[in-house]
Design an enzyme around this catalytic site. Structure first.
Site, short mmCIF file in Angstrom:
data_model
loop_
_atom_site.label_atom_id
_atom_site.label_comp_id
_atom_site.label_asym_id
_atom_site.label_seq_id
_atom_site.Cartn_x
_atom_site.Cartn_y
_atom_site.Cartn_z
N ASN A 207 -16.64 -13.75 -37.86
CA ASN A 207 -15.81 -12.91 -37.03
C ASN A 207 -14.17 -13.38 -37.36
OD1 ASN A 207 -17.96 -11.71 -34.41
ND2 ASN A 207 -17.67 -10.90 -36.37
N ASP B 67 -23.96 -5.27 -31.81
CA ASP B 67 -23.54 -4.75 -32.98
C ASP B 67 -23.24 -3.12 -32.98
OD1 ASP B 67 -22.63 -4.71 -35.55
OD2 ASP B 67 -24.56 -4.69 -36.53
C1 FPP Z 1 -19.82 -5.92 -33.26
O1 FPP Z 1 -19.34 -4.50 -33.63
C2 FPP Z 1 -19.58 -6.47 -32.13
C3 FPP Z 1 -18.66 -7.71 -32.04
C4 FPP Z 1 -17.53 -8.12 -32.98
C5 FPP Z 1 -18.52 -8.54 -30.93
C6 FPP Z 1 -18.89 -8.04 -29.60
C7 FPP Z 1 -17.69 -7.79 -28.87
C8 FPP Z 1 -17.41 -7.10 -27.84
C9 FPP Z 1 -18.72 -6.25 -27.07
C10 FPP Z 1 -16.43 -6.84 -26.67
C11 FPP Z 1 -15.93 -8.22 -26.41
C12 FPP Z 1 -16.62 -9.00 -25.60
C13 FPP Z 1 -17.05 -9.47 -24.20
C14 FPP Z 1 -18.11 -10.50 -23.95
C15 FPP Z 1 -15.95 -8.85 -23.37
P1 FPP Z 1 -18.80 -4.39 -35.05
O2 FPP Z 1 -17.48 -4.51 -35.02
O3 FPP Z 1 -19.52 -5.57 -36.00
O4 FPP Z 1 -19.42 -2.85 -35.17
P2 FPP Z 1 -19.82 -2.60 -36.73
O5 FPP Z 1 -20.81 -3.27 -37.46
O6 FPP Z 1 -20.15 -0.98 -36.43
O7 FPP Z 1 -18.38 -2.42 -37.77
#
Ligand code: FPP
Length: 246
Positions: A66, A18
């Protein structure tokens, strides 16, 4: 830094990645750049897990929820995933990493599904580490799916109600062949499970860190593992859940 005890590593580490969006926002960058940086962390953590000899690593890459994000962000995440799978195939093959996935993967764009299943097939005989990506995954959905499958088997007569146990229910989950996580890591300072592996984390040690996912690299990971090992040392003789069943 203190050294890790190789004999007390968690068998299975699960991670809620996250903070990509916040990482980008703090730098005046788009959320997509945050996800790109987050993908570099994925690479680093997978590599480190393999080097350490961790056998199972499960990453929450895309939750059921998501899908509600703006379509350009969903598209960008799917593109990153597709590229990640293609670019990592060689490393997975060279290092004995088997890819697996959990979740409603049929909802993913066809091209991503193709790359995903090709990678799973090409790596299926690898035995050093299993990297599981949770994609379009939700823990409650997984349990509902399991219940439906069980009812189907009851109707067919292949399962009897009085044979339903915790172990039997586990066999109906996506994670049927996977040990429960020993350690769950959540980055970016939140204290939620967010519908991740609900059934499986019943006895899991939880580690949270304010570090945002794009900054969560080898050094921070080692800190998390060290913290886990200390807890094990403290509670090892009293908590049944900290003893690895072999
Ligand atoms: C949370 O950050 C993360 C995700 C939505 C998913 C994780 C995805 C990746 C690390 C990239 C692609 C994955 C792979 C396996 C290559 P957020 O957007 O929720 O952060 P925030 O809470 O600060 O908005």
């Amino acid at each position: 830094m203190e050294r890790l005890d190789p004999d007390k590593l968690p068998r299975h580490v699960a991670i809620i990645m996250d903070g990509n969006g916040r990482w980008a926002k703090r730098r005046g960058l788009t959320r997509i750049v945050g996800h790109q940086k987050g993908t570099e962390s994925v690479r680093d953590i997978v590599r480190t897990s393999r080097e350490l000899g961790i056998k199972w690593l499960t990453l929450y890459a895309f939750s059921e929820e998501n899908w509600k994000r703006p379509s350009y962000e969903v598209k960008a995440l799917m593109g990153l995933l597709n590229r990640y799978l293609k670019s990592e195939l060689k490393e997975m093959l060279d290092n004995g990493i088997r890819l697996a996935c959990i979740g409603q993967t049929e909802k993913l764009p066809p091209e991503v599904q193709r790359t995903l299943w090709q990678t799973i097939e090409k790596t299926e005989h690898n035995t050093e580490m299993t990297l599981t990506l949770a994609l379009s995954y939700g823990g409650r959905q997984e349990i509902v799916r399991a219940v439906k499958k069980m009812l189907g088997d009851i109707e067919k007569g292949t399962l009897h109600v009085n044979r339903i146990t915790e172990e039997r229910l586990s066999e109906y989950l996506y994670t049927a062949d996977t040990p429960d996580p020993d350690l769950l890591i959540r980055t970016s300072g939140e204290y939620r499970i967010s519908n991740f592996l609900l059934w499986q984390v019943a006895y899991t040690e939880i580690f949270t860190t304010p570090t945002l996912w794009p900054d969560f690299r080898k050094e921070r990971y080692l800190e998390a593992l060290l913290d886990y090992q200390k807890r094990e040392r403290r509670f090892g003789t009293t908590g049944e859940q900290t003893i690895h069943p072999e």
